[in-house]
Motif scaffolding. Structure first.
Motif, PDB file in Angstrom:
ATOM      1  N   VAL A 216       2.282   4.367   8.070  1.00  0.00           N
ATOM      2  CA  VAL A 216       4.169   4.686   8.645  1.00  0.00           C
ATOM      3  C   VAL A 216       4.888   3.035   7.180  1.00  0.00           C
ATOM      4  CG1 VAL A 216       5.810   3.851  10.298  1.00  0.00           C
ATOM      5  CG2 VAL A 216       3.709   5.029  10.392  1.00  0.00           C
ATOM      6  N   LEU A 217       5.296   3.432   6.682  1.00  0.00           N
ATOM      7  CA  LEU A 217       5.574   3.274   5.486  1.00  0.00           C
ATOM      8  C   LEU A 217       7.593   3.280   5.512  1.00  0.00           C
ATOM      9  CD1 LEU A 217       3.467   4.654   2.638  1.00  0.00           C
ATOM     10  CD2 LEU A 217       3.443   2.232   4.463  1.00  0.00           C
ATOM     11  N   ASN A 218       8.196   2.548   6.319  1.00  0.00           N
ATOM     12  CA  ASN A 218       9.940   2.495   6.443  1.00  0.00           C
ATOM     13  C   ASN A 218      10.360   2.059   5.665  1.00  0.00           C
ATOM     14  OD1 ASN A 218       9.015   5.683   8.124  1.00  0.00           O
ATOM     15  ND2 ASN A 218       9.596   4.855   9.784  1.00  0.00           N
ATOM     16  N   MET A 219      10.078   0.888   5.197  1.00  0.00           N
ATOM     17  CA  MET A 219      10.112  -0.162   4.469  1.00  0.00           C
ATOM     18  C   MET A 219       9.698  -0.291   3.663  1.00  0.00           C
ATOM     19  SD  MET A 219      10.756  -3.693   7.358  1.00  0.00           S
ATOM     20  CE  MET A 219      11.886  -4.344   6.385  1.00  0.00           C
ATOM     21  N   THR A 220      10.381  -0.886   2.701  1.00  0.00           N
ATOM     22  CA  THR A 220       9.485  -0.938   0.559  1.00  0.00           C
ATOM     23  C   THR A 220       8.584  -2.463   0.993  1.00  0.00           C
ATOM     24  OG1 THR A 220      11.624   0.837   0.023  1.00  0.00           O
ATOM     25  CG2 THR A 220      10.456  -0.909  -1.325  1.00  0.00           C
ATOM     26  N   GLU A 221       7.692  -2.152   0.761  1.00  0.00           N
ATOM     27  CA  GLU A 221       6.451  -3.702   0.043  1.00  0.00           C
ATOM     28  C   GLU A 221       7.119  -3.504  -1.507  1.00  0.00           C
ATOM     29  OE1 GLU A 221       2.593  -3.830   0.254  1.00  0.00           O
ATOM     30  OE2 GLU A 221       2.510  -3.066  -1.147  1.00  0.00           O
ATOM     31  N   VAL A 222       7.729  -5.417  -1.573  1.00  0.00           N
ATOM     32  CA  VAL A 222       8.670  -5.692  -2.515  1.00  0.00           C
ATOM     33  C   VAL A 222       6.976  -6.465  -3.566  1.00  0.00           C
ATOM     34  CG1 VAL A 222      10.228  -6.894  -2.853  1.00  0.00           C
ATOM     35  CG2 VAL A 222      10.829  -5.912  -1.655  1.00  0.00           C
ATOM     36  N   ASP A 223       7.261  -6.999  -2.276  1.00  0.00           N
ATOM     37  CA  ASP A 223       5.342  -8.076  -3.048  1.00  0.00           C
ATOM     38  C   ASP A 223       3.926  -7.504  -2.263  1.00  0.00           C
ATOM     39  OD1 ASP A 223       7.079  -9.608  -4.722  1.00  0.00           O
ATOM     40  OD2 ASP A 223       7.498 -10.274  -3.665  1.00  0.00           O
ATOM     41  N   GLN A 224       3.534  -7.778  -3.068  1.00  0.00           N
ATOM     42  CA  GLN A 224       1.803  -7.744  -1.645  1.00  0.00           C
ATOM     43  C   GLN A 224       0.909  -8.315  -1.432  1.00  0.00           C
ATOM     44  OE1 GLN A 224      -0.709  -4.922  -5.002  1.00  0.00           O
ATOM     45  NE2 GLN A 224      -1.968  -4.076  -2.924  1.00  0.00           N
ATOM     46  N   ALA A 225       0.526  -8.485  -0.917  1.00  0.00           N
ATOM     47  CA  ALA A 225      -0.235  -9.714  -0.254  1.00  0.00           C
ATOM     48  C   ALA A 225      -1.549  -9.799  -1.215  1.00  0.00           C
ATOM     49  CB  ALA A 225      -0.166  -8.829   0.791  1.00  0.00           C
ATOM     50  N   LEU A 226      -1.246 -10.840  -1.943  1.00  0.00           N
ATOM     51  CA  LEU A 226      -2.579 -10.878  -2.562  1.00  0.00           C
ATOM     52  C   LEU A 226      -3.585 -12.291  -2.625  1.00  0.00           C
ATOM     53  CD1 LEU A 226      -0.958  -9.005  -6.025  1.00  0.00           C
ATOM     54  CD2 LEU A 226      -3.190  -8.645  -4.261  1.00  0.00           C
ATOM     55  N   ASP A 227      -4.667 -12.048  -2.460  1.00  0.00           N
ATOM     56  CA  ASP A 227      -5.778 -13.530  -2.996  1.00  0.00           C
ATOM     57  C   ASP A 227      -5.782 -13.890  -4.500  1.00  0.00           C
ATOM     58  OD1 ASP A 227      -6.462 -13.407  -0.302  1.00  0.00           O
ATOM     59  OD2 ASP A 227      -8.198 -12.803  -0.921  1.00  0.00           O
ATOM     60  N   ALA A 228      -6.262 -15.495  -4.340  1.00  0.00           N
ATOM     61  CA  ALA A 228      -6.022 -15.485  -5.340  1.00  0.00           C
ATOM     62  C   ALA A 228      -7.553 -15.060  -5.980  1.00  0.00           C
ATOM     63  CB  ALA A 228      -5.875 -17.408  -5.607  1.00  0.00           C
ATOM     64  N   GLN A 229      -7.827 -15.186  -7.382  1.00  0.00           N
ATOM     65  CA  GLN A 229      -9.148 -14.747  -7.957  1.00  0.00           C
ATOM     66  C   GLN A 229      -9.457 -16.206  -9.119  1.00  0.00           C
ATOM     67  OE1 GLN A 229     -10.921 -11.415  -7.969  1.00  0.00           O
ATOM     68  NE2 GLN A 229     -11.512 -11.500  -9.810  1.00  0.00           N
ATOM     69  N   ILE A 230     -10.427 -16.474  -9.565  1.00  0.00           N
ATOM     70  CA  ILE A 230     -10.275 -16.864 -10.502  1.00  0.00           C
ATOM     71  C   ILE A 230     -12.602 -16.929 -10.113  1.00  0.00           C
ATOM     72  CG2 ILE A 230      -9.300 -19.358 -10.435  1.00  0.00           C
ATOM     73  CD1 ILE A 230     -12.134 -21.050  -9.217  1.00  0.00           C
ATOM     74  N   THR A 231     -12.598 -16.900 -12.048  1.00  0.00           N
ATOM     75  CA  THR A 231     -13.726 -16.746 -12.591  1.00  0.00           C
ATOM     76  C   THR A 231     -14.684 -18.101 -12.975  1.00  0.00           C
ATOM     77  OG1 THR A 231     -13.780 -14.451 -12.851  1.00  0.00           O
ATOM     78  CG2 THR A 231     -15.822 -15.399 -13.409  1.00  0.00           C
ATOM     79  N   ILE A 232     -15.863 -18.254 -13.033  1.00  0.00           N
ATOM     80  CA  ILE A 232     -16.162 -19.490 -13.151  1.00  0.00           C
ATOM     81  C   ILE A 232     -17.145 -19.370 -14.272  1.00  0.00           C
ATOM     82  CG2 ILE A 232     -16.947 -21.678 -12.878  1.00  0.00           C
ATOM     83  CD1 ILE A 232     -15.630 -21.615 -10.336  1.00  0.00           C
ATOM     84  N   ASP A 233     -17.675 -20.722 -15.773  1.00  0.00           N
ATOM     85  CA  ASP A 233     -18.394 -19.796 -15.968  1.00  0.00           C
ATOM     86  C   ASP A 233     -18.653 -17.719 -17.089  1.00  0.00           C
ATOM     87  OD1 ASP A 233     -18.805 -22.572 -16.781  1.00  0.00           O
ATOM     88  OD2 ASP A 233     -20.110 -22.537 -15.253  1.00  0.00           O
ATOM     89  N   GLY A 234     -17.893 -17.287 -16.786  1.00  0.00           N
ATOM     90  CA  GLY A 234     -18.100 -16.059 -16.959  1.00  0.00           C
ATOM     91  C   GLY A 234     -18.717 -15.134 -16.092  1.00  0.00           C
ATOM     92  N   ASN A 235     -19.462 -16.243 -14.718  1.00  0.00           N
ATOM     93  CA  ASN A 235     -20.342 -15.326 -14.052  1.00  0.00           C
ATOM     94  C   ASN A 235     -20.100 -14.952 -12.796  1.00  0.00           C
ATOM     95  OD1 ASN A 235     -22.415 -14.285 -15.614  1.00  0.00           O
ATOM     96  ND2 ASN A 235     -23.422 -16.369 -15.933  1.00  0.00           N
ATOM     97  N   VAL A 236     -19.312 -16.240 -12.108  1.00  0.00           N
ATOM     98  CA  VAL A 236     -19.183 -16.700 -10.548  1.00  0.00           C
ATOM     99  C   VAL A 236     -18.239 -16.287  -9.963  1.00  0.00           C
ATOM    100  CG1 VAL A 236     -19.325 -18.210  -8.703  1.00  0.00           C
ATOM    101  CG2 VAL A 236     -21.101 -17.697 -10.137  1.00  0.00           C
ATOM    102  N   THR A 237     -17.556 -14.843  -9.396  1.00  0.00           N
ATOM    103  CA  THR A 237     -16.153 -15.191  -9.109  1.00  0.00           C
ATOM    104  C   THR A 237     -15.902 -15.490  -7.632  1.00  0.00           C
ATOM    105  OG1 THR A 237     -15.680 -13.320 -10.970  1.00  0.00           O
ATOM    106  CG2 THR A 237     -14.131 -13.082  -9.129  1.00  0.00           C
TER     107      THR A 237
END
Length: 477
Positions: A216-237
């Motif tokens: 049901v999308l009767n309101m407009t999504e302006v900003d999506q709910a997102l988690d932050a994400q980082i990658t350490i040493d190119g291997n661990v996200t």
């Protein structure tokens, strides 16, 4: 003193001067003795008070050395536009590359245009975020701005903020989740008075449930709910509902600030965690400075040469406290366990603290740095103590507090001196009463004598006059 009299009228003696001289013969020596005693007590109070202050300064200077959190700290470098770094002493020493893939964001919804004076629709709106929900009841006359207030003022609402954006006569309801992350997604279900909860009319125009089987999308999504994400040493996200990543690296908190655009030429952030023990030398130097000031004061107070005598020259308390403090410098304190399983001990001098011929302390920084580099635990255990023994700082604290605490040896001595001063003041009052009585008595005696002499003189004059007038008495020409 007696009433009005004219001392010396009959006798010719200087009665006032005589009485004053007799009284002063007793008063002046006594006053001199009292003044000297008061000066001695006052000087002693000032001297031991300054000694107490100097001892307290030494004790205060040791506080930092006695705090285990001040040892083996970590320094982080690599803060830039993309990341922030904070560390604890548990941080693992090393170098790390960090890429910010995404920043956390909160969920934001906006309604369609609704006339500001038109009721939004009757029914009940249920707003849910991350499993917590609350209800808002709209009546047949509730406008959008009134609905906004009902949402914000709801006692059960700790998850969303409602605002209004006005476009001419039309308004848009905006709901923003207070927290960030995927879990902050807003779900709005409606129990509309007309029985149709999703058709986009009445209150259902505010319904939103993107995760429903039939969204049901009767309101407009302006900003999506997102988690932050980082990658350490190119291997661990790693993901986080906020832009803060705590203990992803032991003892390190990484704050994501800006997403790296590697394709656009952004370089990865480089974080370096290194050991920092500079505070140890700072703490030891603070102790040395305060102790050397105590030595200078002790020499001044205890001086007894070249014709100058200090206020505490020969004083046993001054000798004892300085002797006991110096004995701590040659006392062994437990510092750990050797590879063979034996308990190890160290003295202050092993950490570069030297005693000069003048009695002052100095620090050999090279010696201290060598010990810190080879065995920082040894330094910490010496000053802070171990699970089974006290350290140098606690031992010094116990010694100094014996003299400096509120009911300690110095305060008891000051109290004794003040009591003696109070006793002297009472003795002076009693002595002055005694002197007043003596002065009155002397004036009475001398006045009586003066009167008697006057009477005798008068009688003598009368007899002489009578003899001169006797018949047959021949006067010598």
């Amino acid at each position: 003193m007696a009433g009005i009299s004219f001392p010396g009228v009959g006798s010719g003696l200087q009665v006032s001067e005589i009485v004053t001289a007799i009284v002063n013969a007793e008063k002046v020596p006594y006053q001199n003795r009292v003044t000297q005693k008061q000066a001695e007590f006052t000087t002693d109070i000032s001297a031991v008070g300054s000694l107490k202050s100097a001892l307290q300064e030494v004790n205060t200077s040791l506080e930092a050395l006695g705090d285990a959190d001040n040892y083996q700290q970590r320094t982080a470098s690599g803060r830039d536009d993309f990341i922030g770094i904070d560390t604890t002493k548990d941080a693992v020493v090393g170098n790390y590359s960090i890429q910010v893939d995404a920043l956390a964001s909160s969920h934001k919804l906006m309604s369609g245009a609704i006339d500001s004076s038109t009721p939004v629709g009757e029914g009940t709106m249920t707003i849910e975020v991350d499993g917590d929900s609350f209800d808002v009841a709209a009546t047949a006359t509730t406008t959008l701005s009134e609905l906004r207030d009902l949402i914000n003022d709801n006692a059960a609402n700790d998850s969303v903020v409602a605002t209004i954006i006005t476009d001419g006569s039309d308004q848009h309801l905006v709901l923003n989740s207070k927290n960030t992350g995927v879990s902050s997604e807003i779900k709005i279900t409606v129990d509309d008075i007309d029985g149709n909860d999703t058709d986009g009319t009445g209150l259902s125009q505010l319904a939103y449930d993107a995760l429903a089987a039939t969204p049901v999308l009767n309101m407009t999504e302006v900003d999506q709910a997102l988690d932050a994400q980082i990658t350490i040493d190119g291997n661990v996200t790693v993901s986080s509902s906020t832009n803060e990543f705590k203990d992803v690296i032991d003892g390190v908190t990484i704050s994501a600030r800006k997403v790296h655009d590697i394709a656009g030429g952004d370089d990865l952030s480089k974080a370096t965690i290194s050991e920092d023990n500079s505070n140890i030398a700072t703490g030891i130097n603070a102790f040395i400075e305060s102790f050397n000031a105590l030595v200078d004061l002790s020499n001044q107070l205890g001086k007894s040469e070249d014709g100058a005598v200090g206020a505490l020259a020969g004083d046993s308390m001054l000798r004892n406290v300085m002797s006991k403090i110096r004995s701590q410098f040659t006392t062994d304190f437990e510092t750990g366990v050797s590879s063979s399983g034996k308990t190890t001990h160290s003295m202050l001098a092993e950490f570069g603290v030297r005693t000069e011929r003048s009695g002052h302390l100095s620090l050999d920084s090279d010696t201290l740095n060598d010990v810190i580099e080879s065995d920082p635990d040894r330094v910490q255990n010496f000053f802070v103590g171990t699970d089974t023994s006290t350290g140098f700082v606690e031992s010094m604290d116990e010694l100094l507090e014996f003299y400096t605490q509120s009911d300690g040896l110095i305060d008891r001595r000051i109290e004794g001196n003040n009591n003696q001063i109070s006793k002297l003041e009472k003795d002076v009052e009693a002595f002055n009463v005694k002197m007043d009585a003596l002065e009155a008595r002397l004036y009475a005696q001398y006045n009586s004598m003066d009167t008697l002499v006057a009477q005798l003189n008068s009688t003598g004059s009368y007899i002489s006059q009578q003899l001169d007038n006797m018949p047959g008495v021949v006067k010598d020409s």
